[in-house]
Design a protein around this motif. Structure first.
Motif, mmCIF file in Angstrom:
data_model
loop_
_atom_site.group_PDB
_atom_site.id
_atom_site.type_symbol
_atom_site.label_atom_id
_atom_site.label_comp_id
_atom_site.label_asym_id
_atom_site.label_seq_id
_atom_site.Cartn_x
_atom_site.Cartn_y
_atom_site.Cartn_z
ATOM 1 N N SER A 4 60.586 -24.730 14.249
ATOM 2 C CA SER A 4 61.287 -25.170 15.464
ATOM 3 C C SER A 4 60.347 -25.918 16.387
ATOM 4 N N SER A 216 71.132 -23.695 13.288
ATOM 5 C CA SER A 216 69.918 -23.296 13.987
ATOM 6 C C SER A 216 69.782 -24.063 15.297
ATOM 7 N N GLY A 221 65.269 -21.639 16.630
ATOM 8 C CA GLY A 221 65.570 -21.208 15.276
ATOM 9 C C GLY A 221 66.954 -20.593 15.151
ATOM 10 N N PRO A 222 67.171 -19.772 14.112
ATOM 11 C CA PRO A 222 66.172 -19.293 13.158
ATOM 12 C C PRO A 222 65.668 -20.379 12.213
ATOM 13 N N THR A 223 64.463 -20.142 11.661
ATOM 14 C CA THR A 223 63.857 -21.055 10.702
ATOM 15 C C THR A 223 63.718 -20.343 9.357
#
Length: 360
Positions: A4, A216, A221-223
Motif C-alpha cells: 500500500s 483494497s 490495504g489489505p495487501t
C-alpha cells in the motif's frame, strides 16, 4: 494489491472535500427556499484567495446548483445520497453497501455533474501548493517512500518525479462515480499497463452478475503476497521445445474476497503466468546455469547441481519487487521443492543438470 501507499501522500487531499462541501451548502439553501451563498463567499476563507479567480469552478458549481434547483423535491434526495455515498472513502472500499452511480441520478443533472467532475480532476494538476501541484505532491511523497514499482502488479517501474506523469487510476471510475473524481484516496498512481490496458473504466465495486464486491484501500490495504505452491513440473505450456511447469498462482492474505477483486480487475494471475513465468522461466534457469558454472564449474552431478538452488535464492535473487524478484524467487522455490520430490525429483534434477551441462 501487493503493498500500500503511505497515508502521508494524502496530506493535500482537500479539493474534492471542498467542492462537496460547497455543493451540499448550496443544496441545503435551495431545499430551504433560500439563495445559495454567492461567489467567492461560498468558498472557505482559507482557500478563497487561491480559488476565487477560477471561473471554471465557479461556473460549473453554479450550473450544478441551478439544475438541482430545477428538480422537483422528490428527485433531490437521490442526488444527495449519491454525493454522500460516493465520497464515503475508504468505507466504500470496505463494505458491501450499495453505492449509487451517475445513471441513477435525474437525467437533467448528469451533464453538469460530469462537467464538474472532469474539471475538478484536471485541477489536481493545476492547483499549486507548496513546491508542486496537488497530484505531484501526492506522487512525490509516494516516490520518496522508496516505492518504485506499481503496487497493483509489481511488474512495472514508476518514473521519477519530473518525468511525464503516470495516469492516476480512478478506482471508482469518474464516468460512474463522479463525486469522487478529485479525491486522492480514489486516485492511486498505477502503471500504464494496469491503468489503461487492464482496469480502464471497470467498475471496481460491481463484479460478475452485478454483485457488489469489495476492494483494497490503496493506502491501508489489505495487501497480499504471491506463492506458487501447487505448481507442477512438466505439465504446463510448451516454450522453446520445453514443457514448463503448470503454474498455480496463489494469492495469500486476509479478506480474500478483496484479493479476488484485485485479480479480476487487473488480471493478475493471467499476467503472472503468461507474461512473466512462461516468458522468463527458461531465461532464469539459464542464468542459474551460468551462475553455477562460475561457482562450481563443470563435471558436477545432478544432485550437486540441484543442491545449490537454495543458496542461489538466498544470495542471488533480489528481495522485493525489483526485477520481478517476488516471482523469480517463488519459481526457484518450486524448482527446489520439485528436486526433492520423491516422485519426480530425479527427473527434475536431471532436467536442471542438462541446462548446466550444456550451458555455453
Amino acid at each position: 494489491m501487493l503493498f500500500s501507499y503511505p497515508i502521508e501522500a494524502l496530506g493535500a487531499n482537500w479539493l474534492n472535500t471542498l467542492a462537496v462541501d460547497v455543493m451540499l451548502a448550496g443544496m441545503d439553501a435551495i431545499d430551504a427556499d433560500a439563495e445559495p451563498e454567492g461567489w467567492p463567499e461560498c468558498l472557505p476563507e482559507g482557500r478563497r484567495e487561491m480559488l476565487a479567480q477560477r471561473t471554471g469552478l465557479r461556473s460549473k458549481l453554479a450550473s450544478f446548483l441551478l439544475k438541482y434547483s430545477e428538480l422537483p423535491a422528490q428527485e433531490r434526495p437521490p442526488v444527495r445520497a449519491a454525493i454522500m455515498r460516493q465520497t464515503a472513502l475508504p468505507n466504500v472500499f470496505n463494505d458491501n453497501a450499495f453505492c449509487p452511480i451517475i445513471d441513477t441520478l435525474p437525467l437533467s443533472i448528469r451533464s453538469p455533474v460530469r462537467a464538474l467532475a472532469v474539471y475538478l480532476f484536471g485541477q489536481l494538476a493545476s492547483i499549486k501548493e507548496g513546491n508542486g501541484f496537488l497530484r505531484d505532491n501526492q506522487y512525490g511523497t509516494i516516490y520518496a517512500a522508496n516505492i518504485r514499482q506499481c503496487p497493483f502488479c509489481g511488474l512495472n517501474y514508476f518514473r521519477a518525479p519530473g518525468a511525464p506523469r503516470h495516469a492516476l487510476d480512478h478506482l471508482l471510475p469518474i464516468s460512474i462515480y463522479p463525486f469522487a473524481a478529485a479525491d486522492l484516496r480514489n486516485l492511486p498512481p498505477a502503471c500504464d499497463e494496469c491503468n489503461s490496458t487492464y482496469k480502464g473504466s471497470t467498475d471496481i465495486l460491481i463484479g460478475g452478475g452485478g454483485l457488489r464486491r469489495r476492494c483494497s484501500d490503496p493506502y491501508l490495504g489489505p495487501t497480499y503476497r504471491i506463492t506458487l505452491e501447487g505448481s507442477e513440473f512438466f505439465i504446463g505450456n510448451e516454450v522453446g521445445g520445453y514443457t514448463l511447469p503448470r503454474w498455480n498462482i496463489n494469492i495469500v492474505g486476509d479478506e480474500l474476497d478483496r484479493a479476488e477483486t484485485w485479480n479480476s480487475v487487473y488480471q493478475i494471475k493471467i499476467r503472472y503466468s503468461r507474461d512473466v513465468l512462461d516468458a522468463d522461466f527458461l531465461s532464469w534457469i539459464g542464468h542459474y546455469s551460468k551462475w553455477f558454472l562460475v561457482e562450481k564449474g563443470r563435471d558436477q552431478t545432478a544432485d550437486q547441481v540441484a543442491a545449490e538452488v537454495a543458496r542461489y535464492i538466498e544470495g542471488v535473487v533480489q528481495d522485493g519487487y525489483a526485477d520481478r524478484a517476488f516471482l523469480k524467487a517463488e519459481a526457484f522455490r518450486l524448482v527446489d521443492r520439485s528436486c526433492k520430490d520423491p516422485e519426480i525429483g530425479e527427473d527434475v534434477r536431471q532436467w536442471l543438470w542438462s541446462f548446466v551441462e550444456y550451458s555455453n
